[in-house]
Write a protein that holds these residues in place. Structure first.
Motif, PDB file in Angstrom:
ATOM      1  N   MET A  42      68.230  -9.900 -50.391  1.00 43.35           N
ATOM      2  CA  MET A  42      67.479 -10.999 -49.840  1.00 43.35           C
ATOM      3  C   MET A  42      68.189 -12.283 -50.099  1.00 43.35           C
ATOM      4  N   GLY A  43      67.830 -13.297 -49.380  1.00 42.84           N
ATOM      5  CA  GLY A  43      68.540 -14.560 -49.455  1.00 42.84           C
ATOM      6  C   GLY A  43      68.154 -15.381 -50.660  1.00 42.84           C
ATOM      7  N   PRO A  44      68.776 -16.532 -50.817  1.00 42.97           N
ATOM      8  CA  PRO A  44      68.540 -17.350 -51.992  1.00 42.97           C
ATOM      9  C   PRO A  44      67.200 -18.043 -51.996  1.00 42.97           C
ATOM     10  N   ASP A  45      66.694 -18.292 -53.183  1.00 41.53           N
ATOM     11  CA  ASP A  45      65.433 -18.993 -53.359  1.00 41.53           C
ATOM     12  C   ASP A  45      65.736 -20.481 -53.530  1.00 41.53           C
ATOM     13  N   LEU A  46      65.226 -21.311 -52.639  1.00 42.74           N
ATOM     14  CA  LEU A  46      65.534 -22.731 -52.659  1.00 42.74           C
ATOM     15  C   LEU A  46      64.418 -23.568 -53.247  1.00 42.74           C
ATOM     16  N   PHE A  71      81.036 -21.276 -48.907  1.00 42.83           N
ATOM     17  CA  PHE A  71      80.012 -20.562 -49.658  1.00 42.83           C
ATOM     18  C   PHE A  71      78.801 -20.263 -48.780  1.00 42.83           C
ATOM     19  N   THR A  72      78.386 -21.230 -47.978  1.00 42.74           N
ATOM     20  CA  THR A  72      77.231 -21.028 -47.097  1.00 42.74           C
ATOM     21  C   THR A  72      77.488 -19.916 -46.100  1.00 42.74           C
ATOM     22  N   ARG A  73      78.661 -19.936 -45.500  1.00 41.27           N
ATOM     23  CA  ARG A  73      78.987 -18.906 -44.507  1.00 41.27           C
ATOM     24  C   ARG A  73      79.087 -17.530 -45.142  1.00 41.27           C
ATOM     25  N   MET A  74      79.767 -17.451 -46.280  1.00 38.89           N
ATOM     26  CA  MET A  74      79.923 -16.158 -46.944  1.00 38.89           C
ATOM     27  C   MET A  74      78.584 -15.637 -47.458  1.00 38.89           C
ATOM     28  N   TRP A  75      77.723 -16.559 -47.936  1.00 39.11           N
ATOM     29  CA  TRP A  75      76.410 -16.117 -48.400  1.00 39.11           C
ATOM     30  C   TRP A  75      75.553 -15.615 -47.241  1.00 39.11           C
ATOM     31  N   ALA A  76      75.610 -16.307 -46.106  1.00 40.97           N
ATOM     32  CA  ALA A  76      74.844 -15.872 -44.934  1.00 40.97           C
ATOM     33  C   ALA A  76      75.333 -14.505 -44.450  1.00 40.97           C
ATOM     34  N   THR A  77      76.646 -14.313 -44.432  1.00 39.26           N
ATOM     35  CA  THR A  77      77.217 -13.030 -44.013  1.00 39.26           C
ATOM     36  C   THR A  77      76.798 -11.921 -44.968  1.00 39.26           C
ATOM     37  N   TYR A  78      76.874 -12.211 -46.261  1.00 37.42           N
ATOM     38  CA  TYR A  78      76.459 -11.237 -47.273  1.00 37.42           C
ATOM     39  C   TYR A  78      74.970 -10.924 -47.171  1.00 37.42           C
ATOM     40  N   THR A  79      74.148 -11.960 -46.985  1.00 38.82           N
ATOM     41  CA  THR A  79      72.699 -11.755 -46.880  1.00 38.82           C
ATOM     42  C   THR A  79      72.368 -10.842 -45.716  1.00 38.82           C
ATOM     43  N   ALA A  80      72.968 -11.108 -44.556  1.00 38.35           N
ATOM     44  CA  ALA A  80      72.734 -10.257 -43.384  1.00 38.35           C
ATOM     45  C   ALA A  80      73.144  -8.815 -43.683  1.00 38.35           C
ATOM     46  N   GLY A  81      74.300  -8.654 -44.335  1.00 35.49           N
ATOM     47  CA  GLY A  81      74.780  -7.306 -44.643  1.00 35.49           C
ATOM     48  C   GLY A  81      73.906  -6.585 -45.637  1.00 35.49           C
ATOM     49  N   HIS A  82      73.412  -7.309 -46.643  1.00 34.35           N
ATOM     50  CA  HIS A  82      72.538  -6.701 -47.660  1.00 34.35           C
ATOM     51  C   HIS A  82      71.213  -6.257 -47.051  1.00 34.35           C
ATOM     52  N   GLU A  83      70.589  -7.132 -46.273  1.00 33.23           N
ATOM     53  CA  GLU A  83      69.307  -6.764 -45.676  1.00 33.23           C
ATOM     54  C   GLU A  83      69.489  -5.641 -44.657  1.00 33.23           C
ATOM     55  N   TYR A  84      70.605  -5.679 -43.926  1.00 33.53           N
ATOM     56  CA  TYR A  84      70.867  -4.596 -42.968  1.00 33.53           C
ATOM     57  C   TYR A  84      71.081  -3.277 -43.711  1.00 33.53           C
TER      58      TYR A  84
END
Length: 324
Positions: free
Chosen positions: A1-5, A195-208
């Motif tokens: 899941m993505g980061p908690d802001l 960092f934002t791009r890599m985190w978004a890519t990772y988040t999509a991959g993790h949830e998928y």
């Protein structure tokens, strides 16, 4: 899941990377220092019930020992079957993943339309990559649904989530797009955008990856084992095995498409040093140890990124020390 802001937490992530100058190495090191401070002070670990499935809530019972799928004497019949699924599913025998030539959309993650385009592109690539693997495992493939949300969202799995998550019951990725906009807006420097791009890519991959677990039965089986687990410690260990596997499978996709996607240079440094190396339960002091320590996260994502093979992500046959 993505980061908690929530609260005063700060994040550094990425977007299209500016052209580097001759002095880029020194500048990058200075920017990376800023990222390091931010990563240490923010909660990068994956939180919430992002892998909810149509399975009973964890409760009393006896946990089937992992790593012994042929042991017919341990646990309930349901536990025995679930153990066989999580430890010996056919997904692990499908071989290394091949590239699908996935390319990153050259858009800044500064507004809703761009974030939606970014995630939709990555998820379409993930479907191309994982469909043949799911089918090779003799399971039926169906792409997940996407829901982009902000504020509050209601799902069949849970209410009140604060970050992106996956719901197995509805086979849907719920992506909180405003988190990425906030991360992108923290700073205009190259390291933050990477960092934002890599985190978004990772988040999509993790949830998928949770969706892949759902399609193959691993997710539901793991929930059955959590239901049968004897205590909270055993349930948390099962949660870590499930989440670390999702992170590893996310890294399989990233590694297989590293060249076409452009995970090189500063992007690769950010991905390995911060997305892989600084994501862990330590970022939530006092919180449940349900996703894995930084060292465990780095170990499993490193395996996935290097081997490109789902068998390297079989966290359910690993020793307890590897899923701490």
């Amino acid at each position: 899941m993505g980061p908690d802001l929530g609260g005063d937490q700060h994040f550094r992530h990425g977007g299209p990377q500016p052209r580097r100058r001759q002095t880029g190495l020194l500048l990058s090191m200075l920017m990376l220092g800023g990222v390091a401070v931010l990563v240490v002070t923010v909660a990068l670990a994956l939180r919430e019930s992002d892998s909810s499935a149509a399975a009973p809530e964890p409760g009393a019972g006896r946990a089937a020992p992992l790593g012994t799928p042929d042991d017919s004497t341990a646990g309930t019949p349901q536990s025995q079957a679930a153990t066989r699924t999580v430890t010996a599913d056919a997904l692990y025998a499908t071989g290394p993943q091949k590239t699908v030539g996935c390319q990153e959309p050259p858009v800044p993650l500064s507004k809703q339309a761009n974030v939606k385009l970014y995630y939709s592109n990555v998820v379409a690539c993930l479907s191309k990559a994982w469909a043949p693997k799911v089918q090779a495992a003799k399971d039926t493939f169906a792409a997940p649904r996407l829901v982009f949300w902000t504020g509050v969202t209601q799902t069949p799995c849970a209410a009140g989530s604060t970050v992106s998550f996956y719901c197995g019951t509805s086979e849907t990725l719920y992506l909180k797009y405003t988190d990425d906009i906030k991360l992108w807006s923290r700073s205009p420097d190259a390291a933050n955008r990477a960092f934002t791009r890599m985190w978004a890519t990772y988040t999509a991959g993790h949830e998928y990856a949770h969706h892949v677990q759902q399609l193959t039965g691993i997710l539901t089986a793991a929930r059955q084992l959590q239901y049968d687990a004897p205590d909270q410690d055993a349930r948390l260990e099962l949660s870590r095995r499930l989440e670390l596997q999702a992170s590893c499978l996310s890294a399989v996709f990233a590694g297989a498409n590293q060249s076409s996607y452009g995970i090189t240079g500063l992007d690769l440094t950010i991905y390995q040093k911060y997305v892989q190396g600084q994501t862990g339960d330590e970022n939530f002091r006092g919180g449940p140890r349900d996703h894995g320590a930084r060292a465990s996260h780095q170990y499993w994502t490193g395996r996935g990124f290097t081997t490109l093979d789902s068998v390297s992500c079989n966290t359910f046959t690993a020793t307890a020390g590897k899923v701490s």
